[in-house]
Design an enzyme around this catalytic site. Structure first.
Site, PDB file in Angstrom:
ATOM      1  N   GLU A 240     -18.754 -22.162  -0.133  1.00 14.30           N
ATOM      2  CA  GLU A 240     -19.103 -21.405  -0.284  1.00 14.30           C
ATOM      3  C   GLU A 240     -20.343 -21.316  -1.346  1.00 14.30           C
ATOM      4  OE1 GLU A 240     -15.511 -18.656  -0.050  1.00 14.30           O
ATOM      5  OE2 GLU A 240     -15.199 -19.611  -1.387  1.00 14.30           O
TER       6      GLU A 240
ATOM      7  N   ASN B 226     -10.560 -17.875  -0.882  1.00 14.74           N
ATOM      8  CA  ASN B 226      -9.763 -17.334  -1.786  1.00 14.74           C
ATOM      9  C   ASN B 226      -9.022 -16.574  -1.668  1.00 14.74           C
ATOM     10  OD1 ASN B 226      -9.008 -20.501  -2.693  1.00 14.74           O
ATOM     11  ND2 ASN B 226     -10.444 -19.781  -4.446  1.00 14.74           N
TER      12      ASN B 226
END
Length: 291
Positions: A161, A199
């Site tokens: 990411e 997450n």
């Protein structure tokens, strides 16, 4: 922000890594495999040397199994330097920190890096959830700061990411994306919001699995088996929590809750108590299971 940084995208030839834990060592391997020179900095020379020794053993096993040629192993190791001196990062094109998930510690680190790094160097964090903009704003180069979040274990996991804080220049984000892709990763760009993509979606699921067990719906073993067999996940939520670490998991959930105030992000009581007791998962030998 569209300011231009001095290093054009695609010309990151030297990388500094801060942190000699599992993730730090993995980042060193990934960067060195991509052909770049890498400097690993730890708080102690012993810690840095130990991380390289562990990396060396891992590469030796790959050679023994026929997954890596001996000359390639030697080339990878020849690109790596271990140090305890932050000043040894001064000539790096990119400095990527992977230390403890504590915002104050990371801020202090970025203040120091800003003074040490050469003009035009990119500063990045491997944080899994903390706000990148707060790190950028303690430097005099906020346009050159971004997040580059690798997943553990970094040599095996394909996703990275790349996080864009509102302060980042377009060239900074482009350079980070090119770097991640040149390491053989699938890079995705995401805005600077707690938890980013993975997450923010993953940890409410893990948290709710613990709450389900607390409520007596099913056993740990049954929940893990159900999510593996029913959703084709490679491991169940409790096995994953033990792998990630209960302390890390609670920190991520607390950061998510602080930003969104969603009850799903409030850490389950059992996890918080396990952290206090030092039952952190695989790294301590005891979590939801004993190892």
């Amino acid at each position: 922000m569209s300011a231009t940084v001095n290093i054009p995208s695609g010309t990151i030839n030297s990388v500094g890594i801060l942190g000699s834990g599992i993730m730090g060592a993995g980042l060193v391997e990934v960067a060195a495999r991509s052909g770049r020179t890498v400097t690993l900095r730890s708080r102690t020379q012993e810690g840095a040397d130990a991380a390289i020794a562990k990396l060396t053993k891992g590469l030796e096993r790959q050679v023994e199994k026929g997954r890596l040629e001996a000359d390639e192993r030697d080339a990878i190791l020849g690109r790596i330097t271990a140090t305890d001196d932050m000043n040894d990062l001064a000539d790096c094109d990119l400095i990527l920190e992977s230390v403890v998930e504590d915002l104050d510690i990371k801020k202090d680190l970025f203040r120091s890096l800003d003074q040490i790094a050469k003009p035009g160097a990119l500063l990045a964090t491997n944080t899994s959830t903390l706000p990148i903009v707060e790190l950028a704003m303690v430097t005099d180069r906020p346009e050159a700061v971004c997040g580059i979040h690798f997943f553990n274990p970094a040599p095996m996991m394909k996703l990275v990411e790349v996080i864009r804080p509102i302060t980042a220049a377009d060239d900074t984000v482009k350079a980070a994306l090119v770097f991640a892709e040149s390491c053989g990763k699938d890079a995705v760009e995401v805005v600077d919001r707690a938890g980013f993509i993975v997450n923010a979606l993953l940890f409410p699921y893990l948290n709710n699995a613990v709450k389900m067990w607390e409520q007596g719906t099913a056993s740990i073993e049954a929940i893990d088996l159900a999510m593996q067999g029913g959703c084709n996940f490679p491991m169940g939520p409790f096995a994953l929590l033990d792998l990630v670490g209960l302390d890390t998991s609670v920190s991520i959930l607390e950061a998510l809750y602080d930003e969104f105030r969603d009850p799903n992000f409030a850490p389950a009581t059992t996890m918080k108590r396990m952290v206090v007791a030092g039952h952190l998962g695989r790294k301590t030998g005891r979590g939801f299971r004993t190892y």
